[in-house]
Design a protein around this motif. Structure first.
Motif, PDB file in Angstrom:
ATOM      1  N   LEU A 113      46.258   9.529  63.400  1.00  0.00           N
ATOM      2  CA  LEU A 113      45.325   8.482  63.817  1.00  0.00           C
ATOM      3  C   LEU A 113      43.988   8.704  63.120  1.00  0.00           C
ATOM      4  CD1 LEU A 113      45.502   6.038  65.721  1.00  0.00           C
ATOM      5  CD2 LEU A 113      44.432   7.447  67.489  1.00  0.00           C
ATOM      6  N   THR A 114      43.376   7.619  62.675  1.00  0.00           N
ATOM      7  CA  THR A 114      42.041   7.680  62.092  1.00  0.00           C
ATOM      8  C   THR A 114      41.201   6.570  62.695  1.00  0.00           C
ATOM      9  OG1 THR A 114      40.770   7.751  60.024  1.00  0.00           O
ATOM     10  CG2 THR A 114      42.661   6.265  60.086  1.00  0.00           C
ATOM     11  N   ASP A 115      39.907   6.846  62.868  1.00  0.00           N
ATOM     12  CA  ASP A 115      39.024   5.922  63.577  1.00  0.00           C
ATOM     13  C   ASP A 115      37.655   5.946  62.910  1.00  0.00           C
ATOM     14  OD1 ASP A 115      38.742   4.343  66.321  1.00  0.00           O
ATOM     15  OD2 ASP A 115      36.928   5.559  66.084  1.00  0.00           O
ATOM     16  N   VAL A 116      36.994   4.803  62.885  1.00  0.00           N
ATOM     17  CA  VAL A 116      35.704   4.710  62.208  1.00  0.00           C
ATOM     18  C   VAL A 116      34.608   5.469  62.942  1.00  0.00           C
ATOM     19  CG1 VAL A 116      34.953   2.580  63.334  1.00  0.00           C
ATOM     20  CG2 VAL A 116      34.175   3.085  61.011  1.00  0.00           C
ATOM     21  N   GLY A 117      34.798   5.725  64.226  1.00  0.00           N
ATOM     22  CA  GLY A 117      33.778   6.426  65.004  1.00  0.00           C
ATOM     23  C   GLY A 117      32.850   5.457  65.705  1.00  0.00           C
ATOM     24  N   ARG A 118      32.222   5.927  66.767  1.00  0.00           N
ATOM     25  CA  ARG A 118      31.409   5.046  67.609  1.00  0.00           C
ATOM     26  C   ARG A 118      30.119   4.616  66.930  1.00  0.00           C
ATOM     27  NH1 ARG A 118      31.883   6.721  73.615  1.00  0.00           N
ATOM     28  NH2 ARG A 118      33.932   5.847  73.129  1.00  0.00           N
ATOM     29  N   GLN A 119      29.493   5.523  66.184  1.00  0.00           N
ATOM     30  CA  GLN A 119      28.195   5.191  65.594  1.00  0.00           C
ATOM     31  C   GLN A 119      28.313   4.461  64.270  1.00  0.00           C
ATOM     32  OE1 GLN A 119      25.357   8.452  65.591  1.00  0.00           O
ATOM     33  NE2 GLN A 119      26.156   9.273  67.526  1.00  0.00           N
ATOM     34  N   ARG A 120      29.534   4.367  63.743  1.00  0.00           N
ATOM     35  CA  ARG A 120      29.732   3.643  62.484  1.00  0.00           C
ATOM     36  C   ARG A 120      30.632   2.424  62.681  1.00  0.00           C
ATOM     37  NH1 ARG A 120      30.096   8.188  57.656  1.00  0.00           N
ATOM     38  NH2 ARG A 120      28.290   9.412  58.326  1.00  0.00           N
ATOM     39  N   ALA A 121      30.733   1.972  63.912  1.00  0.00           N
ATOM     40  CA  ALA A 121      31.570   0.803  64.218  1.00  0.00           C
ATOM     41  C   ALA A 121      31.133  -0.380  63.367  1.00  0.00           C
ATOM     42  CB  ALA A 121      31.458   0.467  65.704  1.00  0.00           C
ATOM     43  N   GLY A 122      32.117  -1.057  62.796  1.00  0.00           N
ATOM     44  CA  GLY A 122      31.832  -2.190  61.923  1.00  0.00           C
ATOM     45  C   GLY A 122      31.679  -1.809  60.467  1.00  0.00           C
ATOM     46  N   GLY A 123      31.558  -0.522  60.189  1.00  0.00           N
ATOM     47  CA  GLY A 123      31.453  -0.062  58.809  1.00  0.00           C
ATOM     48  C   GLY A 123      32.798   0.361  58.249  1.00  0.00           C
TER      49      GLY A 123
ATOM     50  N   GLY B 219      34.654  14.892  61.404  1.00  0.00           N
ATOM     51  CA  GLY B 219      34.285  13.972  62.470  1.00  0.00           C
ATOM     52  C   GLY B 219      34.881  14.375  63.805  1.00  0.00           C
ATOM     53  N   LEU B 220      35.940  15.183  63.772  1.00  0.00           N
ATOM     54  CA  LEU B 220      36.526  15.745  64.993  1.00  0.00           C
ATOM     55  C   LEU B 220      36.018  17.167  65.227  1.00  0.00           C
ATOM     56  CD1 LEU B 220      38.510  15.700  67.387  1.00  0.00           C
ATOM     57  CD2 LEU B 220      40.301  16.444  65.799  1.00  0.00           C
ATOM     58  N   SER B 221      36.219  18.052  64.250  1.00  0.00           N
ATOM     59  CA  SER B 221      35.868  19.464  64.439  1.00  0.00           C
ATOM     60  C   SER B 221      34.366  19.672  64.568  1.00  0.00           C
ATOM     61  CB  SER B 221      36.408  20.306  63.278  1.00  0.00           C
ATOM     62  OG  SER B 221      35.853  19.887  62.042  1.00  0.00           O
ATOM     63  N   GLY B 222      33.573  18.743  64.057  1.00  0.00           N
ATOM     64  CA  GLY B 222      32.130  18.912  64.119  1.00  0.00           C
ATOM     65  C   GLY B 222      31.518  18.578  65.459  1.00  0.00           C
ATOM     66  N   VAL B 223      32.248  17.862  66.312  1.00  0.00           N
ATOM     67  CA  VAL B 223      31.665  17.457  67.598  1.00  0.00           C
ATOM     68  C   VAL B 223      32.482  17.912  68.799  1.00  0.00           C
ATOM     69  CG1 VAL B 223      30.482  15.463  66.607  1.00  0.00           C
ATOM     70  CG2 VAL B 223      32.804  15.177  67.508  1.00  0.00           C
TER      71      VAL B 223
ATOM     72  N   ALA C  54      38.197  12.056  72.426  1.00  0.00           N
ATOM     73  CA  ALA C  54      37.256  13.134  72.741  1.00  0.00           C
ATOM     74  C   ALA C  54      36.086  13.136  71.756  1.00  0.00           C
ATOM     75  CB  ALA C  54      37.976  14.479  72.709  1.00  0.00           C
ATOM     76  N   ALA C  55      36.363  12.894  70.465  1.00  0.00           N
ATOM     77  CA  ALA C  55      35.290  12.855  69.466  1.00  0.00           C
ATOM     78  C   ALA C  55      34.361  11.675  69.723  1.00  0.00           C
ATOM     79  CB  ALA C  55      35.879  12.780  68.064  1.00  0.00           C
ATOM     80  N   ASN C  56      34.923  10.534  70.088  1.00  0.00           N
ATOM     81  CA  ASN C  56      34.087   9.374  70.396  1.00  0.00           C
ATOM     82  C   ASN C  56      33.283   9.591  71.670  1.00  0.00           C
ATOM     83  OD1 ASN C  56      34.360   7.462  68.288  1.00  0.00           O
ATOM     84  ND2 ASN C  56      36.438   6.958  68.984  1.00  0.00           N
ATOM     85  N   ASP C  57      33.876  10.253  72.661  1.00  0.00           N
ATOM     86  CA  ASP C  57      33.145  10.559  73.897  1.00  0.00           C
ATOM     87  C   ASP C  57      31.979  11.512  73.627  1.00  0.00           C
ATOM     88  OD1 ASP C  57      34.815   8.947  75.357  1.00  0.00           O
ATOM     89  OD2 ASP C  57      36.038  10.589  76.158  1.00  0.00           O
ATOM     90  N   ALA C  58      32.114  12.320  72.561  1.00  0.00           N
ATOM     91  CA  ALA C  58      31.041  13.243  72.187  1.00  0.00           C
ATOM     92  C   ALA C  58      29.994  12.581  71.304  1.00  0.00           C
ATOM     93  CB  ALA C  58      31.625  14.459  71.476  1.00  0.00           C
ATOM     94  N   GLY C  59      30.066  11.268  71.169  1.00  0.00           N
ATOM     95  CA  GLY C  59      29.088  10.519  70.382  1.00  0.00           C
ATOM     96  C   GLY C  59      29.675   9.798  69.191  1.00  0.00           C
ATOM     97  N   GLY C  60      30.805  10.293  68.668  1.00  0.00           N
ATOM     98  CA  GLY C  60      31.458   9.649  67.536  1.00  0.00           C
ATOM     99  C   GLY C  60      30.524   9.361  66.378  1.00  0.00           C
ATOM    100  N   PRO C  61      29.763  10.376  65.880  1.00  0.00           N
ATOM    101  CA  PRO C  61      28.778  10.103  64.834  1.00  0.00           C
ATOM    102  C   PRO C  61      29.376   9.874  63.449  1.00  0.00           C
ATOM    103  CG  PRO C  61      28.831  12.447  65.320  1.00  0.00           C
ATOM    104  CD  PRO C  61      29.731  11.783  66.322  1.00  0.00           C
ATOM    105  N   ASP C  62      30.642  10.179  63.271  1.00  0.00           N
ATOM    106  CA  ASP C  62      31.265  10.118  61.943  1.00  0.00           C
ATOM    107  C   ASP C  62      32.666   9.536  62.084  1.00  0.00           C
ATOM    108  OD1 ASP C  62      31.676  10.456  59.243  1.00  0.00           O
ATOM    109  OD2 ASP C  62      31.437  12.635  59.248  1.00  0.00           O
ATOM    110  N   ASN C  63      33.272   9.213  60.942  1.00  0.00           N
ATOM    111  CA  ASN C  63      34.683   8.824  60.951  1.00  0.00           C
ATOM    112  C   ASN C  63      35.515  10.001  61.446  1.00  0.00           C
ATOM    113  OD1 ASN C  63      34.095   7.337  57.711  1.00  0.00           O
ATOM    114  ND2 ASN C  63      33.755   6.412  59.700  1.00  0.00           N
TER     115      ASN C  63
END
Length: 353
Positions: A14-24, A197-201, A227-236
């Motif tokens: 699974l891959t996700d754009v992340g919460r803070q980069r949504a739409g990018g 984006g996962l291991s960093g948060v 879990a990464a998105n719940d931690a802010g999701g700053p990256d993909n």
């Protein structure tokens, strides 16, 4: 992306754009390619702007898969050649407005009972085995170098302003540097390949808790992304989870062993592997002198042949024992490097079934 499986492996991806980069653009890319004797799995984290990073990561994985599938060398050399080809593909496209694009690359080729790991950058590989989580790769980044030199703690590195600055990536130059090593897999093992984006948060204690759950790899991958998105999701965010259903016999070739000195140029690794191993030279030397003895002393040919055979068996057996011990030391070293930095880390480990 859908999960993939082979006869003794089950995979979730699974891959996700992340919460803070949504739409990018999602500059991460992932690969799960089943093969008759195992599979090829990879994560790439692109750099160089939205267009450049997205292109670099997808181009690297497309080239990696194509080159590995078409290769005729043994898997360790084939994996090096595939990483080298992926690097050249990125370098050749990095022109005009794409100058400066690049990508990390973490690739795992599973061949029967062995995993071959090629590593460039700061995407990570983890192994869950027997209730313990081992980090298999060391980041190629500025902050990781500072941690290894004792200048920063793991906690300080996690929040450092330069934590995303990698010291090694595909696309930087035509000659690629990588780490390559192999390890023996066991039934019940669970591998995680992920971008930073996962291991960093998500802390390693939380990674352990999530990976230890008795759920399908695709469900685990989804929980890791969440879990990464719940931690802010700053990256993909990208996660590839591979479950080993049962143990398989090891391949006939010796597994590559990392010297522990960091990445090496691909051509150096290839020349080392093509140059032959000490075991090969010892066996050839023994065969030569055994044959010479049989020819020069024909009346004792049976005894000489028997001695040569026994010595050959001893050499092969000793080599296998030493190789297993070195691989065990690598895993134990990875376990020591893994820092579960929260106070409840040991409690989490005790909860693992």
């Amino acid at each position: 992306m859908a999960s993939a499986s082979s006869p003794f492996l089950v995979t979730g991806l699974l891959t996700d754009v992340g919460r803070q980069r949504a739409g990018g653009a999602n500059q991460d890319a992932a690969l799960a390619l089943p093969l008759p004797q195992g599979g090829l799995y990879a994560v790439a984290d692109g750099m160089g702007g939205h267009a450049g990073g997205e292109l670099a990561s997808s181009l690297a994985l497309d080239t990696l898969a194509q080159t590995y599938m078409q290769g005729r060398s043994r898997p360790p050399a084939r994996l090096i050649e595939a990483v080298q080809a992926a690097n050249l593909a990125v370098v050749q496209r990095a022109v005009g407005e794409l100058v400066g694009m690049g990508t990390t690359l973490l690739a795992v080729a599973i061949d029967r009972g062995a995993a071959l790991i090629a590593h460039v950058g700061d995407s990570r590989a983890y192994l869950l085995r027997g209730g313990e989580l081992l980090r298999l790769t060391d980041d190629h980044s500025w902050v990781a170098e500072q941690v290894r030199m004792g200048m920063l703690t793991e906690a300080e590195a996690r929040h450092h302003q330069w934590r995303s600055v990698v010291s090694n990536a595909l696309g930087g130059e035509e000659r690629v540097r990588l780490e390559l090593f192999g390890l023996e897999l066991q039934g019940g093992d669970r591998l995680l390949l992920c971008s930073d984006g996962l291991s960093g948060v998500v802390s390693e204690a939380e990674l352990l808790s999530l990976l230890a759950q008795p759920q399908a790899p695709q469900d685990i991958a989804a929980q890791l992304i969440e879990a990464a998105n719940d931690a802010g999701g700053p990256d993909n965010i990208t996660a590839v989870v591979v479950d080993v259903l049962r143990s398989q016999r090891l391949p006939s070739y010796p597994l590559p062993e990392s010297p522990g000195d960091g990445p090496e140029y691909a051509e150096v690794l290839l020349s080392t592997r093509r140059g032959g191993s000490l075991l090969t030279y010892l066996l050839l030397t023994l065969a030569y002198f055994t044959l010479l003895g049989v020819m020069l002393i024909p009346e004792n040919s049976a005894l000489i042949a028997l001695i040569g055979f026994v010595l050959g068996v001893l050499i092969v057996t000793t080599s296998k024992v030493l190789s297993r011990r070195r691989r065990a030391r690598r895993l134990s070293g990875a376990g020591r490097r893994l820092s579960l930095a929260t106070d409840d880390a040991h409690a989490l480990k005790r909860q693992v079934p």
